[in-house]
Design a protein around this motif. Sequence first.
Motif, PDB file in Angstrom:
ATOM      1  N   PHE A   4      44.644  50.870  40.812  1.00 41.85           N
ATOM      2  CA  PHE A   4      45.117  49.930  39.756  1.00 41.85           C
ATOM      3  C   PHE A   4      44.287  48.876  39.316  1.00 41.85           C
ATOM      4  O   PHE A   4      43.624  48.370  40.150  1.00 41.85           O
ATOM      5  CB  PHE A   4      46.154  49.297  40.239  1.00 41.85           C
ATOM      6  CG  PHE A   4      47.455  50.244  40.620  1.00 41.85           C
ATOM      7  CD1 PHE A   4      48.275  50.262  39.122  1.00 41.85           C
ATOM      8  CD2 PHE A   4      47.654  51.053  41.593  1.00 41.85           C
ATOM      9  CE1 PHE A   4      49.409  51.386  39.351  1.00 41.85           C
ATOM     10  CE2 PHE A   4      48.800  51.798  41.572  1.00 41.85           C
ATOM     11  CZ  PHE A   4      49.725  52.053  40.657  1.00 41.85           C
ATOM     12  N   THR A   5      44.157  48.814  38.073  1.00 40.65           N
ATOM     13  CA  THR A   5      43.148  47.623  37.568  1.00 40.65           C
ATOM     14  C   THR A   5      43.898  46.578  36.744  1.00 40.65           C
ATOM     15  O   THR A   5      44.867  46.946  36.013  1.00 40.65           O
ATOM     16  CB  THR A   5      42.391  48.237  36.298  1.00 40.65           C
ATOM     17  OG1 THR A   5      41.531  49.348  36.936  1.00 40.65           O
ATOM     18  CG2 THR A   5      41.183  47.188  35.862  1.00 40.65           C
ATOM     19  N   ALA A   6      43.623  45.169  37.113  1.00 43.32           N
ATOM     20  CA  ALA A   6      44.440  44.360  36.634  1.00 43.32           C
ATOM     21  C   ALA A   6      44.391  44.097  35.375  1.00 43.32           C
ATOM     22  O   ALA A   6      43.249  44.365  34.564  1.00 43.32           O
ATOM     23  CB  ALA A   6      43.816  42.860  37.262  1.00 43.32           C
ATOM     24  N   VAL A   7      45.294  43.868  34.485  1.00 42.46           N
ATOM     25  CA  VAL A   7      45.151  43.628  33.056  1.00 42.46           C
ATOM     26  C   VAL A   7      43.917  42.689  32.689  1.00 42.46           C
ATOM     27  O   VAL A   7      43.532  42.947  31.675  1.00 42.46           O
ATOM     28  CB  VAL A   7      46.595  43.100  32.564  1.00 42.46           C
ATOM     29  CG1 VAL A   7      46.493  42.713  30.998  1.00 42.46           C
ATOM     30  CG2 VAL A   7      47.529  44.063  32.867  1.00 42.46           C
ATOM     31  N   LEU A   8      43.828  41.725  33.397  1.00 43.89           N
ATOM     32  CA  LEU A   8      42.706  40.702  32.947  1.00 43.89           C
ATOM     33  C   LEU A   8      41.219  41.664  32.772  1.00 43.89           C
ATOM     34  O   LEU A   8      40.422  41.129  32.376  1.00 43.89           O
ATOM     35  CB  LEU A   8      42.470  39.715  33.784  1.00 43.89           C
ATOM     36  CG  LEU A   8      43.721  38.631  33.801  1.00 43.89           C
ATOM     37  CD1 LEU A   8      43.432  37.610  34.801  1.00 43.89           C
ATOM     38  CD2 LEU A   8      43.960  38.051  32.571  1.00 43.89           C
ATOM     39  N   THR A  22      42.048  47.462  49.034  1.00 42.71           N
ATOM     40  CA  THR A  22      40.669  46.829  48.652  1.00 42.71           C
ATOM     41  C   THR A  22      40.591  46.035  47.124  1.00 42.71           C
ATOM     42  O   THR A  22      41.252  46.936  46.326  1.00 42.71           O
ATOM     43  CB  THR A  22      39.320  47.794  48.809  1.00 42.71           C
ATOM     44  OG1 THR A  22      39.115  48.049  50.038  1.00 42.71           O
ATOM     45  CG2 THR A  22      38.097  46.927  48.426  1.00 42.71           C
ATOM     46  N   VAL A  23      40.367  44.972  46.768  1.00 43.19           N
ATOM     47  CA  VAL A  23      40.218  44.338  45.468  1.00 43.19           C
ATOM     48  C   VAL A  23      38.853  44.110  45.563  1.00 43.19           C
ATOM     49  O   VAL A  23      38.008  43.446  46.304  1.00 43.19           O
ATOM     50  CB  VAL A  23      41.119  43.034  45.412  1.00 43.19           C
ATOM     51  CG1 VAL A  23      40.779  42.433  44.135  1.00 43.19           C
ATOM     52  CG2 VAL A  23      42.397  43.347  46.000  1.00 43.19           C
ATOM     53  N   THR A  24      38.172  44.839  44.450  1.00 44.39           N
ATOM     54  CA  THR A  24      36.839  44.596  43.995  1.00 44.39           C
ATOM     55  C   THR A  24      36.677  43.862  42.811  1.00 44.39           C
ATOM     56  O   THR A  24      37.727  43.865  41.905  1.00 44.39           O
ATOM     57  CB  THR A  24      35.872  45.816  43.943  1.00 44.39           C
ATOM     58  OG1 THR A  24      36.564  46.739  42.968  1.00 44.39           O
ATOM     59  CG2 THR A  24      35.782  46.518  45.323  1.00 44.39           C
ATOM     60  N   TYR A  25      35.788  42.904  42.363  1.00 44.52           N
ATOM     61  CA  TYR A  25      35.477  42.248  41.090  1.00 44.52           C
ATOM     62  C   TYR A  25      34.448  42.575  40.327  1.00 44.52           C
ATOM     63  O   TYR A  25      33.437  42.961  40.920  1.00 44.52           O
ATOM     64  CB  TYR A  25      35.598  40.700  41.525  1.00 44.52           C
ATOM     65  CG  TYR A  25      36.705  40.116  42.371  1.00 44.52           C
ATOM     66  CD1 TYR A  25      37.927  39.803  41.614  1.00 44.52           C
ATOM     67  CD2 TYR A  25      36.655  40.069  43.756  1.00 44.52           C
ATOM     68  CE1 TYR A  25      39.040  39.581  42.357  1.00 44.52           C
ATOM     69  CE2 TYR A  25      37.872  39.900  44.764  1.00 44.52           C
ATOM     70  CZ  TYR A  25      39.212  39.524  43.951  1.00 44.52           C
ATOM     71  OH  TYR A  25      40.172  39.189  44.962  1.00 44.52           O
ATOM     72  N   ASP A  26      34.556  42.518  39.102  1.00 43.29           N
ATOM     73  CA  ASP A  26      33.627  42.872  38.158  1.00 43.29           C
ATOM     74  C   ASP A  26      32.247  41.990  38.256  1.00 43.29           C
ATOM     75  O   ASP A  26      31.274  42.130  38.315  1.00 43.29           O
ATOM     76  CB  ASP A  26      33.977  42.950  36.732  1.00 43.29           C
ATOM     77  CG  ASP A  26      34.831  44.137  36.503  1.00 43.29           C
ATOM     78  OD1 ASP A  26      34.970  45.081  37.127  1.00 43.29           O
ATOM     79  OD2 ASP A  26      35.670  44.152  35.606  1.00 43.29           O
ATOM     80  N   ALA A  27      32.616  40.483  38.718  1.00 46.95           N
ATOM     81  CA  ALA A  27      31.523  39.496  38.872  1.00 46.95           C
ATOM     82  C   ALA A  27      31.157  39.744  40.313  1.00 46.95           C
ATOM     83  O   ALA A  27      31.771  39.595  41.391  1.00 46.95           O
ATOM     84  CB  ALA A  27      32.215  38.129  38.605  1.00 46.95           C
TER      85      ALA A  27
END
Length: 85
Positions: A4-8, A22-27
């Motif tokens: 699932f990808t956060a709307v942001l 796991t939550v990974t971040y684009d930054a």
Amino acid sequence: LDLFTAVLGISNWTFNEDGTYTVTYDASAFDPNNGTWTLNTDETELTLTEDGDAEVYSIQSIDEGTLVLQYTDSTGTNTLTLSTE
């Protein structure tokens, strides 16, 4: 639940069948978050636990492509929408 990808659009959430997430971040400045997830018996609450700290989210709706969660923090009651898009 799969990816699932956060709307942001700044994070990717992966919920695995073994009860881990796991939550990974684009930054690249942010390290990934890892922990475990559980549902309560009537599947209305999702608990995410990381390093012994648990956060409970109320499941507002869920279908094949979207998960809508509600939670309360210091800013008030918030909604988090995760989708496969």
